[in-house]
Design an enzyme around this catalytic site. Structure first.
Site, PDB file in Angstrom:
ATOM      1  N   SER A 119      26.447  26.510 -21.073  1.00 20.19           N
ATOM      2  CA  SER A 119      25.039  26.236 -20.760  1.00 20.19           C
ATOM      3  C   SER A 119      24.260  27.488 -20.385  1.00 20.19           C
ATOM      4  O   SER A 119      23.037  27.499 -20.463  1.00 20.19           O
ATOM      5  CB  SER A 119      24.942  25.222 -19.620  1.00 20.19           C
ATOM      6  OG  SER A 119      25.605  25.707 -18.467  1.00 20.19           O
ATOM      7  N   HIS A 140      24.657  24.448 -27.348  1.00 18.51           N
ATOM      8  CA  HIS A 140      24.559  23.905 -25.994  1.00 18.51           C
ATOM      9  C   HIS A 140      23.981  22.496 -26.023  1.00 18.51           C
ATOM     10  O   HIS A 140      22.775  22.302 -26.194  1.00 18.51           O
ATOM     11  CB  HIS A 140      23.695  24.813 -25.112  1.00 18.51           C
ATOM     12  CG  HIS A 140      23.467  24.235 -23.743  1.00 18.51           C
ATOM     13  ND1 HIS A 140      22.258  24.326 -23.084  1.00 18.51           N
ATOM     14  CD2 HIS A 140      24.283  23.518 -22.917  1.00 18.51           C
ATOM     15  CE1 HIS A 140      22.343  23.714 -21.912  1.00 18.51           C
ATOM     16  NE2 HIS A 140      23.561  23.218 -21.796  1.00 18.51           N
ATOM     17  N   GLU A 152      20.745  23.379 -28.130  1.00 19.35           N
ATOM     18  CA  GLU A 152      20.285  24.754 -28.336  1.00 19.35           C
ATOM     19  C   GLU A 152      21.322  25.502 -29.176  1.00 19.35           C
ATOM     20  O   GLU A 152      22.470  25.664 -28.774  1.00 19.35           O
ATOM     21  CB  GLU A 152      20.098  25.451 -26.990  1.00 19.35           C
ATOM     22  CG  GLU A 152      18.964  24.829 -26.181  1.00 19.35           C
ATOM     23  CD  GLU A 152      18.903  25.364 -24.759  1.00 19.35           C
ATOM     24  OE1 GLU A 152      17.954  26.103 -24.447  1.00 19.35           O
ATOM     25  OE2 GLU A 152      19.811  25.037 -23.963  1.00 19.35           O
ATOM     26  N   ASN A 191      17.349  25.901 -20.047  1.00 17.25           N
ATOM     27  CA  ASN A 191      17.854  26.147 -18.699  1.00 17.25           C
ATOM     28  C   ASN A 191      17.016  27.192 -17.973  1.00 17.25           C
ATOM     29  O   ASN A 191      16.872  27.140 -16.747  1.00 17.25           O
ATOM     30  CB  ASN A 191      19.328  26.571 -18.730  1.00 17.25           C
ATOM     31  CG  ASN A 191      20.238  25.486 -18.181  1.00 17.25           C
ATOM     32  OD1 ASN A 191      19.844  24.728 -17.296  1.00 17.25           O
ATOM     33  ND2 ASN A 191      21.440  25.397 -18.704  1.00 17.25           N
TER      34      ASN A 191
END
Length: 309
Positions: A119, A140, A152, A191
């Site tokens: 992540s 991800h 992602e 993130n």
């Protein structure tokens, strides 16, 4: 390249979720690989499927098809020999990931794409011990991966454009909403955005502006309500960039700019107040509240993602 066989390394929460994601495609067969068979390997997947069936998001027949396309094994060679795509979802430990890919690369065919579900970690660094780095990519998925559409696709320094494109197109084919992150930066795209919001949220609490529950309510019933349909930058275009510039010129100097984790967060962790894990974090949680929160999230995601299809 037509991806038909997917191997998932790791049979924890994310591994079970990813197996379900890939096996939804009638053309894909999935091997879920674990180091042991101490627990029922497909119990978590069955539980997730039961909720989807209960909410009308899947039929019993579809669930049966998914389970029939998932094979569980502890045999690494068997798991890898026919794989077109291998994705790891082991612990977020750099050395563990590097050594795992060094171990599996010789067991995979040359055309196999190697992917990590990290992540936040550097794709380039994870691939350090891989010989053919052009076929290494970040993929991800967000938890729970069988409900959240976003994936992602992250380009490492040596990832080929072909690997990026094949991965991206395959994820679209199986019903995900992939986005390309073309620079290998910590946290990728979503993130980084999420943690920027978290940093400001914690600052608001630390500075006595509002308590944790109020911060969550403000997000939940304010900007968070429109984010699924109106992106942040689209919203800026909507209100006008001249107005956006005027607002930013006033507000940005007052926003949190800390480059270290929150003091409040450190204090809570040091006291062993870890949130749902311990029943107390920013707020206090009973077992009933924890169960209700998890259930509410999954039921909500099931409903909203029906419309995305």
């Amino acid at each position: 390249m037509n991806i038909k066989n997917v191997t998932v390394l790791g049979s924890g929460l994310m591994g079970n979720g990813l197996a379900l994601v890939f096996a939804k495609d009638p053309e894909t067969h999935v091997i879920l690989r674990s180091r042991s068979m101490k627990s029922e390997p497909l119990a978590g997947i069955r539980s997730n499927l039961d909720m989807l069936i209960e909410k009308g998001a899947m039929t019993e027949e579809e669930a049966g098809g998914i389970l029939s396309r998932i094979l569980f094994t502890t045999d690494m060679e068997r798991a890898l020999k026919d794989a077109d795509l291998v994705i790891e979802c082991v612990l977020e430990n750099m050395e563990l990931k590097q050594n795992l890919f060094a171990e599996i690369e010789p067991l995979c065919k040359e055309s196999c794409i190697l992917a990590t579900n990290t992540s936040v970690m550097s794709i380039t660094e994870i691939a350090a011990k891989v010989k053919n780095k052009s076929r290494f990519v970040g993929a991800h998925f967000w938890n729970p991966p069988y409900l959240i559409p976003l994936v992602e696709v992250v380009k490492g320094e040596d990832t080929s454009d072909e690997t990026m494109d094949i991965t991206y197109e395959y994820l679209k084919k199986i019903g995900k909403k992939p986005v390309k992150c073309v620079k290998d930066v910590p946290g990728f795209i979503a993130n980084r955005l999420q943690h920027a919001i978290w940093r400001e949220a914690l600052s608001i609490v630390e500075n006595g502006i509002a308590d944790p529950a109020t911060v969550d309510e403000a997000l939940r019933y304010g900007p968070g309500l429109r984010w699924p349909i109106l992106g942040i930058l689209e919203n800026a275009d909507m209100i006008g960039l001249d107005l956006s510039l005027s607002i930013q010129s006033y507000i940005v100097k007052y926003l949190e700019d800390a480059h270290e984790p929150s003091k409040l967060l450190r204090e809570l962790v040091e006291k062993g107040e870890l949130g749902f894990k311990t029943g107390k974090g920013y707020q206090t949680w009973t077992p009933e509240q924890i169960a209700a929160s998890n259930k509410r999230l999954r039921e909500y995601l099931i409903e909203v993602t029906k419309d995305l299809k």
